[in-house]
Design an enzyme around this catalytic site. Structure first.
Site, PDB file in Angstrom:
ATOM      1  N   CYS A  70       0.834  -1.202   0.000  1.00  0.00           N
ATOM      2  CA  CYS A  70       0.000   0.000   0.000  1.00  0.00           C
ATOM      3  C   CYS A  70       0.866   1.248   0.000  1.00  0.00           C
ATOM      4  O   CYS A  70       1.344   1.689   1.055  1.00  0.00           O
ATOM      5  CB  CYS A  70      -0.930  -0.001   1.216  1.00  0.00           C
ATOM      6  SG  CYS A  70      -1.927   1.494   1.356  1.00  0.00           S
ATOM      7  N   CYS A 112      -0.498   4.151   2.065  1.00  0.00           N
ATOM      8  CA  CYS A 112      -0.306   3.997   3.507  1.00  0.00           C
ATOM      9  C   CYS A 112       1.127   4.317   3.935  1.00  0.00           C
ATOM     10  O   CYS A 112       1.355   4.914   4.999  1.00  0.00           O
ATOM     11  CB  CYS A 112      -0.618   2.566   3.935  1.00  0.00           C
ATOM     12  SG  CYS A 112      -2.214   1.947   3.399  1.00  0.00           S
ATOM     13  N   ASP A 113       2.099   3.922   3.123  1.00  0.00           N
ATOM     14  CA  ASP A 113       3.489   3.886   3.600  1.00  0.00           C
ATOM     15  C   ASP A 113       4.476   4.789   2.876  1.00  0.00           C
ATOM     16  O   ASP A 113       5.641   4.875   3.274  1.00  0.00           O
ATOM     17  CB  ASP A 113       4.009   2.446   3.529  1.00  0.00           C
ATOM     18  CG  ASP A 113       3.209   1.502   4.402  1.00  0.00           C
ATOM     19  OD1 ASP A 113       2.704   1.943   5.453  1.00  0.00           O
ATOM     20  OD2 ASP A 113       3.058   0.317   4.038  1.00  0.00           O
TER      21      ASP A 113
END
Length: 325
Positions: free
Chosen positions: A148, A151-152
């Site tokens: 992801c 997300c990261d």
């Protein structure tokens, strides 16, 4: 309504909450099904082991959903959730371990938060990213291995990262990463990308994004705390090499979330649920919708369409059975 299940000695063994419709999954398909079912005045609950919205929450920008030129994935999730619960549908957190069918065709959905019962179950469990299955992948999840970018990506500002894959998701996430990190290298197993042309065009405009073709990642290495490099093999020459990278973002395909459904016999050999154009599986009263289905296109728009059909089919099934009673 709560039903008490008694043992032979009259002792209470468990409580089962009863509904008209249980929806397993709360992504776009599940939430749309909940909207249709609850609007038809059916007592409805969505069960999901994660936050509502599913993979939409991992998508930075959505630009192919009707009504929005562009919208953030989490924002669309919130809007869909508000719509799905406006007519009384409930949301319940829980992991589903299996589904049993009683003699009267009632279905019991087993979750780690308790059992639920209803005459209709809609499967909308979606799919998840396929893992590479190489040494180091499991060891470094959350330590440089990610599925992801949204997300990261922020953890890798100023660093060099890698993406594995050549489809839409891989190229989309590579473009997103290129706006945040120092540079992005995409390893593509074949000799060309499978992504849509418009995505390829956007990627080629990124000066800090490059593609390496005919190359597979064979191992992910680190110092025990974080990723430091990947081991590569050229699929044409069999040449081996090491590439330094701070992060590895993997997008090589999807697999269905259907482990809990194996006993129902409604999936194909790959695990995708089989259903007809009315979202009916071969088990009466069990319907399916969204990315969990065996189908060609898996998009938010198609999931929403499936969910609407499944929600209406649930109403039709219950109405027909009530009229026969």
């Amino acid at each position: 309504m709560v039903t008490l299940i008694l043992s032979g000695k009259g002792e209470t063994m468990a409580e089962i909450k009863k509904y008209d419709v249980i929806i397993v999954g709360a992504g776009p398909a599940g939430m749309t099904a909940a909207t249709y079912a609850s609007r038809a005045e059916l007592k409805t609950v969505m069960v999901d082991q994660g936050i509502y919205g599913g993979q939409m929450n991992n998508t930075a920008e959505i630009e192919n959903y009707p009504g929005y030129n562009q919208i953030m994935g989490p924002d669309l999730s919130e809007k869909m959730y508000a719509s799905s619960t406006q007519f009384g549908a409930e949301y319940s957190f829980g992991s589903v371990s299996g589904i049993d069918i009683l003699d009267n065709q009632e279905k019991v959905v087993h979750t780690d938060m308790g059992d639920l019962q209803a005459p209709v179950v809609i499967i909308a469990t979606g799919s998840e990213h396929t893992h590479l299955g190489v040494p180091g992948e499991e060891d470094y999840q959350g330590k440089g291995v990610s599925y992801c970018a949204v997300c990261d990506a922020a953890f890798f500002k100023g660093e060099s990262v890698s993406v594995v894959g050549g489809g839409d998701s891989a190229v989309e996430e590579a473009i997103y990463l290129a706006n945040i990190v120092k540079d992005v290298t995409v390893f593509v197993r074949g000799d060309q990308l499978r992504a849509q042309p418009i995505l390829q065009q956007r990627a080629m405009k990124k000066e800090n994004l490059r593609f390496v073709y005919n190359t597979s990642v064979t191992a992910i290495q680190g110092d025990g705390e974080e990723v430091q490099s990947v081991e590569l093999v050229n699929n044409k020459t069999d040449e081996r090499s090491t590439f330094e990278t701070a992060g590895v973002f993997i997008y090589i395909g999807l697999k269905p979330n259907t482990t809990a459904l194996e006993s129902l016999g409604i999936t194909d050999q790959q695990g995708w649920v089989q259903a007809n154009e009315k979202m009916e599986t071969k088990v009466p009263g069990i319907f399916a919708a969204g990315d969990v289905l065996a189908k060609e296109l898996r998009q938010i728009t198609t999931a929403v369409g499936d969910g609407g059909l499944a929600g209406q089919a649930a109403y039709n099934y219950i109405a027909a059975n009530r009229s026969e009673a």
